[in-house]
Design an enzyme around this catalytic site. Structure first.
Site, PDB file in Angstrom:
ATOM      1  N   TYR A   1      48.045  37.867  49.625  1.00 52.60           N
ATOM      2  CA  TYR A   1      48.254  37.045  50.811  1.00 52.60           C
ATOM      3  C   TYR A   1      48.340  35.567  50.433  1.00 52.60           C
ATOM      4  O   TYR A   1      47.358  34.962  50.010  1.00 52.60           O
ATOM      5  CB  TYR A   1      47.121  37.247  51.822  1.00 52.60           C
ATOM      6  CG  TYR A   1      46.955  38.679  52.296  1.00 52.60           C
ATOM      7  CD1 TYR A   1      48.036  39.537  52.393  1.00 52.60           C
ATOM      8  CD2 TYR A   1      45.702  39.175  52.642  1.00 52.60           C
ATOM      9  CE1 TYR A   1      47.882  40.847  52.814  1.00 52.60           C
ATOM     10  CE2 TYR A   1      45.538  40.485  53.075  1.00 52.60           C
ATOM     11  CZ  TYR A   1      46.635  41.318  53.152  1.00 52.60           C
ATOM     12  OH  TYR A   1      46.486  42.615  53.582  1.00 52.60           O
TER      13      TYR A   1
ATOM     14  N   HIS B   1      45.642  48.232  47.121  1.00 52.21           N
ATOM     15  CA  HIS B   1      46.504  47.667  48.145  1.00 52.21           C
ATOM     16  C   HIS B   1      47.848  48.388  48.257  1.00 52.21           C
ATOM     17  O   HIS B   1      48.602  48.463  47.298  1.00 52.21           O
ATOM     18  CB  HIS B   1      46.741  46.186  47.812  1.00 52.21           C
ATOM     19  CG  HIS B   1      47.235  45.360  48.949  1.00 52.21           C
ATOM     20  ND1 HIS B   1      47.329  43.993  48.891  1.00 52.21           N
ATOM     21  CD2 HIS B   1      47.644  45.685  50.204  1.00 52.21           C
ATOM     22  CE1 HIS B   1      47.769  43.522  50.026  1.00 52.21           C
ATOM     23  NE2 HIS B   1      47.987  44.535  50.840  1.00 52.21           N
TER      24      HIS B   1
END
Length: 316
Positions: free
Chosen positions: A56, A120
């Site tokens: 992110y 992830h």
């Protein structure tokens, strides 16, 4: 803020959790002051579970969250971050990358342990590498106390459930699959919950699909799905309510019965955080939900894995 058990982890999580992706300025610039104010507003209202990842903002979100949490006693919040995804199309579940990633995350976050470490978006990575390298090294780190719990995240529910049960992970976080438009996570979450695996529902607004502004241009939902969601938004407006409020209330009020521990919603605004907290305390309008269900019926549970749209993960 009400709290519930996150599977068998021993963690009590608030029913509303904060996704910190946008602290990395991925949608618009976010100052450190804004990050500080957002995190402070969350903590003041009992929202003390923070989900982030190196991906992110390409490490910016972790750095901003770490600074915002400086001075807060470590036992007062739960920290979840991720390993394995480091770019739009860059996955690496190798042992070396996993160890390096955790060391760097600990430094950026200003802590010496991570409560929940998650692999992830596993369906887009190398699954054999995930099973043979990433998960074994995470178990070593768990035994050493560097990480407390191990989880996986992703969109494809069949893959998530298979890996979670076979590998006996502690948590699963799925996104965009328990919303007003897509409710496929429910049955999967029940089974995972029965197996003692904590389930987190991320993106109850479906990455902007269920907002007044509508889906961003890159959104992978099919145009037919986007059109129905715009009609639902217009219905909500006629009723004097924000579709985002209804979407969040739906996710929160139906979570427990489906084995979902918490709903993770992203924000980089103290004002939005306070809206989310306020909305979480309000009952869902059953009459309005029935009208929404009627409109949504033709596209219910039609994810972009079933009917691809024009962008995002539909192209991967």
């Amino acid at each position: 803020m009400k709290t519930v058990s996150l599977g068998n982890t021993g963690i009590q999580v608030p029913v509303l959790a904060m996704g910190a992706a946008s602290l990395g300025s991925i949608y618009h610039p976010v100052s450190q002051q804004q990050a500080n104010e957002t995190v402070s507003a969350a903590l003041e209202n009992g929202v003390n579970y923070f989900d982030v990842a190196p991906y992110y903002g390409l490490t910016k979100a972790e750095a901003a969250l770490g600074k915002a949490l400086q001075g807060v006693p470590r036992h007062q919040y739960t920290l979840a971050t991720k390993v394995g995804r480091y770019g739009d199309s860059l996955w690496d579940f190798s042992r070396e990358a996993t160890l390096r990633s955790i060391d760097e995350s600990l430094s950026r976050l200003g802590t010496d342990y991570i409560d929940v470490i998650q692999c992830h978006d596993i369906e887009y990575g190398d699954i054999p590498q995930l099973l043979d390298e990433a998960l074994p090294v995470l178990r070593e780190l768990k035994a050493n106390g560097v990480v407390r719990n191990i989880g996986i995240t992703g969109y494809q529910l069949d893959r998530l459930e298979q890996v979670a049960c076979e590998q006996k992970v502690d948590t699963v976080m799925a996104y965009c699959t328990w919303t007003l438009q897509d409710r496929r996570l429910g049955n999967v979450a029940r089974r995972l919950n029965q197996a003692g695996i904590g389930v987190l529902n991320a993106s109850p607004l479906s990455m902007g699909l269920l907002t007044r502004g509508g889906a961003p241009q890159w959104h992978p939902a099919h145009q037919s799905v986007q059109q129905v969601c715009r009609e639902v938004s217009a219905l909500c407006d006629r009723k004097g309510v924000n579709i985002s409020q209804v979407a969040l209330q739906f996710a929160l009020t139906t979570a427990a019965e489906h084995g979902i521990a918490t709903t993770v919603i992203g924000t980089a605004s103290a004002e939005n955080m306070l809206d989310n907290v306020r909305w979480s305390d309000r009952p869902l309008d059953d009459e309005l939900l029935a009208q929404i269900d009627a409109l949504m019926a033709p596209v219910l549970n039609i994810g972009w894995d079933i009917l691809p749209g024009n962008g995002g993960k539909a192209q991967k």
